[in-house]
Design an enzyme around this catalytic site. Structure first.
Site, PDB file in Angstrom:
ATOM      1  N   ASP A  16       0.844  -1.279  -0.077  1.00 39.18           N
ATOM      2  CA  ASP A  16      -0.081  -0.082   0.177  1.00 39.18           C
ATOM      3  C   ASP A  16       0.624   1.336  -0.059  1.00 39.18           C
ATOM      4  O   ASP A  16       2.291   1.132   0.406  1.00 39.18           O
ATOM      5  CB  ASP A  16      -1.041  -0.050   1.106  1.00 39.18           C
ATOM      6  CG  ASP A  16      -2.112   0.903   0.842  1.00 39.18           C
ATOM      7  OD1 ASP A  16      -2.047   2.119   0.220  1.00 39.18           O
ATOM      8  OD2 ASP A  16      -2.974   0.793   1.728  1.00 39.18           O
TER       9      ASP A  16
HETATM   10  C1  BGC Z   1      -4.783   3.306   0.084  1.00 35.16           C
HETATM   11  C2  BGC Z   1      -4.962   2.573  -1.014  1.00 35.16           C
HETATM   12  C3  BGC Z   1      -4.651   3.074  -2.595  1.00 35.16           C
HETATM   13  C4  BGC Z   1      -3.383   4.022  -2.141  1.00 35.16           C
HETATM   14  C5  BGC Z   1      -2.915   4.764  -3.637  1.00 35.16           C
HETATM   15  C6  BGC Z   1      -3.495   4.379  -0.001  1.00 35.16           C
HETATM   16  O1  BGC Z   1      -3.699   5.342   0.920  1.00 35.16           O
HETATM   17  O2  BGC Z   1      -4.804   2.666   1.415  1.00 35.16           O
HETATM   18  O3  BGC Z   1      -6.114   1.862  -0.956  1.00 35.16           O
HETATM   19  O4  BGC Z   1      -4.610   2.364  -3.572  1.00 35.16           O
HETATM   20  O5  BGC Z   1      -3.415   4.925  -1.169  1.00 35.16           O
HETATM   21  O6  BGC Z   1      -3.742   5.883  -3.718  1.00 35.16           O
END
Ligand code: BGC
Length: 739
Positions: free
Chosen positions: A229
């Site tokens: 993530d």
């Molecule tokens: C989120 C993800 C997301 C990523 C990119 C993170 O803060 O938890 O779900 O895909 O950011 O935007």
């Protein structure tokens, strides 16, 4: 392409550099080695490709894209074919925008109604969540684009999401928190997966060999790449060893240098690095080949129609005494902030810039009903009642024949990065509902929001219809349902308790200091309410229709559960039939019913259809922790066909020859009496000591400000004092020691 040869041609410096992102959204490009960059964009709800400055919080605008209903909304359709269709359209938009990986769908389990991202997740049930996720993935990947189910795993709260440790027993983890991912990987054949921010049983998800190597690649045969993530990397070397291929977003040179140093120090071997590079490059080349050739535009109107169909099928008619559907030309007043400015998506990284101007419910109904008045009634940004707005609404309601009262959760309550603090509607809406319903006896509640909230007393209103967060076509869909142009066929993907305290995770959610202790075990959502017989406002799988359905003629032959559904009413409609399995005399503790199959069937008025639901390898299994294996107990099993978990229509008991088990567990798990699981009992299902989750002053870069209270450094504690004296109310349930 022979990837092994390609990798032989790379230096170790190039290889370690490939294992981290180079911009917010792309992997590294090595032009002289003909390695192209791979572009990733968020996408559970629609494509969020940022053309300008990138961020992962949904702050900067993205290119226009179809905003589909959120995953929670789509799960209410229980229609996997429609999930494939949504995925197909989403994948096409991605390919048209040169995006190689869609970062979605999200399928964490809705353990508590309060999790801030519930709107982005499918269900409290792993089977429904897994089936819907697999459908999205198939659709997205048909375009040659990779899907990326997330957040793997046991990531069911937003509070301190980067530093908390999900403490969960192996059986619960397997049966509840991993089964959805298992289906997404095995059936959806996802080409990538995103590791979660949190720790799972003491190890960060991204460094968790048990999750990433033993289970994901070993047991499920995942052959794609694992991406962190955004910002979830902690120790890169440990991550790569455990099975992670790519750190996102752009962590800077230290990350690659650290891995290189560890390689030089013999802490990680070259074969492991090569393997990770190969797994990653396979997807880089596969996706590039197709995306390059894809059409660079998409049909905005056609995709809007898909979004409309999805929204229509997701609408859940919760209550109706016959006032709905309204008839064209009926005289109604429309009240509520959401009527003119729709609530249609959640906040955070999933936020989409819709491809078409939004149409409101008010506008969708304006030419079809005789609107006797409109009043805003409450201000979505202000939770406190505004007397003037309420008085205006009461005036409008007093003289109206019928009222459509549009209420629900506002944008501020449903966001990534924070959990809700309570399950109530805002005070302003509660007061509005009470006062409007006091002067008008023909009120229809038109609801919006991506997670359950405490419903007003049933005696106050005549019908309640819920669109969840219906995407850019949500209001149009709702107008069609209110007018009976479509017959609502959605059913709830989650239980709606009467109040928060009824929820099984209530005593344990969100977490105690660093530990998020999953003491309730398997008893998530209906598995708890139904087993304990605790009344809920709406059961899992509930949803009524403008027609009625009769069930008959159940037969169970081999894996096939067959029965007939008859539409006994006067209008065409669709029914979601649910198949639950109940183990009658096994030794392992289990929920009274577990969802093991479902079918959505469209039936014309007066007609009957034979339905067959095939049970699969998950129908009877439970995870035997002693043997570390899935097992089927030799026992009698009731096969239950139901219209919701509480509305059983047909049942038959079969015997399954399996393994005699000696499973045993503390009594509270057999009786589902899990409101006060003692340390001893929790220890017994964990199979080890409960980790000490207290903050002892060893704070890390992932810890939250509130933890500075525990800092060893006096400066840290002083900073805590200054911050807390600033009279900013903490937004989270804090441990008593802080209050
Ligand atoms: C989120 C993800 C997301 C990523 C990119 C993170 O803060 O938890 O779900 O895909 O950011 O935007």
């Amino acid at each position: 392409m022979n990837l092994k040869e390609k990798i032989k041609d790379l230096t170790i410096e190039q290889k370690v550099a490939l294992l981290q992102g180079w911009t917010t959204w792309t992997s590294l490009e090595l032009k002289d080695k003909e390695i192209p960059p791979m572009f990733m964009s968020d996408g559970p709800v629609g494509l969020r490709k940022q053309a300008g400055a990138g961020d992962h919080l949904g702050l900067n605008e993205s290119v226009p894209a179809t905003c589909f209903p959120t995953s929670a909304t789509m799960a209410n359709t229980w229609n996997v074919e429609l999930g494939v269709e949504l995925g197909r359209a989403l994948g096409k938009e991605a390919a048209a925008n040169d995006v190689h990986v869609v970062l979605g769908p999200g399928l964490n389990i809705k353990r508590s109604p309060l999790c801030g991202r519930n709107f982005e997740y499918f269900s409290e049930d792993p089977y429904l969540a897994g089936k819907m996720a697999a459908a999205y993935i198939k659709g997205i990947q048909e375009n040659g684009v990779a899907a990326c189910p997330k957040h793997f795993a046991v990531n069911s709260q937003e509070l301190r999401r980067m530093s908390m440790d999900s403490v969960v027993d192996e059986r619960t983890m397997r049966e509840i928190y991993l089964t959805g991912f298992e289906i997404a990987v095995k059936e959806g054949r996802a080409k990538s997966i995103m590791s979660a921010y949190n720790m799972v049983n003491g190890t960060y998800a991204n460094e968790n060999t048990h999750l990433l190597s033993d289970i994901l690649r070993g047991e499920w045969g995942f052959d794609g790449y694992v991406v962190t993530d955004w910002g979830a990397d902690n120790n890169h070397t440990d991550g790569v060893k455990a099975g992670c291929n790519l750190v996102m977003p752009a962590p800077g040179p230290d990350c690659a240098i650290g891995l290189l140093d560890d390689f030089k120090a013999g802490k990680i071997d070259e074969a492991t690095i090569d393997k990770r590079v190969e797994e990653l490059l396979r997807v880089v080349y596969d996706t590039k080949e197709v995306v390059d050739k894809a059409e660079k535009s998409f049909d905005v109107e056609a995709h809007h129609s898909v979004a409309l169909r999805c929204a229509e099928e997701s609408i859940v008619l919760l209550d109706n005494d016959g006032i709905l559907p309204l008839t064209d030309g009926d005289s109604v007043a429309i009240i509520g902030d959401f009527a003119k400015v729709p609530r249609y998506q959640g906040a955070g990284s999933s936020q989409v810039n819709p491809s078409k101007p939004l149409v409101s419910l008010y506008d969708s109904l304006a030419n079809r009903l005789n609107i006797s008045g409109y009043s805003k009634g409450f201000d979505r940004k202000n939770p406190h009642p505004v007397d003037k707005l309420i008085a205006e609404a009461v005036d409008v309601a007093k003289n109206a024949e019928k009222v459509l009262l549009c209420v629900g959760l506002d944008e501020i309550l449903e966001s990534e990065g924070m959990d809700r603090l309570h399950m109530e509607l805002s005070k302003s809406q509660q007061k509005l509902i009470a006062e409007v319903c006091a002067v008008n006896k023909n009120v229809v509640l038109v609801l919006s929001g991506g997670a359950p909230f405490v419903m007003p007393d049933r005696s106050l209103y005549r019908a309640a219809i819920h669109g969840y967060l219906g995407g850019q076509a949500g209001a149009e869909a709702m107008a069609n349902a209110i007018l009976g142009k479509i017959n609502p066929s959605g059913k709830l993907n989650e239980s709606w308790p009467h109040k928060l305290e009824d929820n099984p995770s209530y005593p344990y959610f969100p977490s105690k200091e660093r530990n998020a202790e999953y003491r309730e075990g398997l008893y998530v959502g209906y598995r708890y309410y139904d087993t304990l017989g605790k009344p809920v406002r709406y059961p899992f799988g509930h949803g009524i229709s403008y027609t009625d359905f009769d069930y008959s003629d159940l037969t169970v032959e081999g894996n096939d559960v067959s029965f007939t559904i008859t539409n006994t009413g006067k209008v065409d409609g669709a029914e979601v039939a649910q198949v639950y399995v109940s183990c009658k005399n096994g030794n392992a503790y289990r929920a009274k019913k577990e969802l093991k199959g479902f079918a959505k069937v469209f039936i014309k008025a007066g007609e009957s259809k034979k339905v067959t639901v095939s049970l699969d390898d998950k129908a009877f299994r439970y995870y035997n922790v002693e043997k570390d294996a899935w097992e089927i107990e030799d026992a009698d099993y009731e096969i239950i066909v139901a219209a919701s978990v509480s509305d059983v229509r047909l049942n038959e008991t079969v015997h399954i020859d399996g393994i005699k088990s000696n499973a045993k567990a503390p009594a509270c798990y057999y009786s589902a009496d899990i409101a006060n699981v003692s340390d001893e009992d929790f220890k017994s299902i964990l199979g080890r000591e409960i980790p000490d989750g207290r903050w002892g002053g060893e704070l890390t870069e992932n810890d939250a400000f509130c933890q500075l209270y525990y800092a060893k450094s006096g400066l840290g504690r002083l900073l805590y004092k200054i911050l807390t004296s600033m009279k900013i109310k903490p937004r989270q349930k804090v441990p008593p020691i802080l209050t």
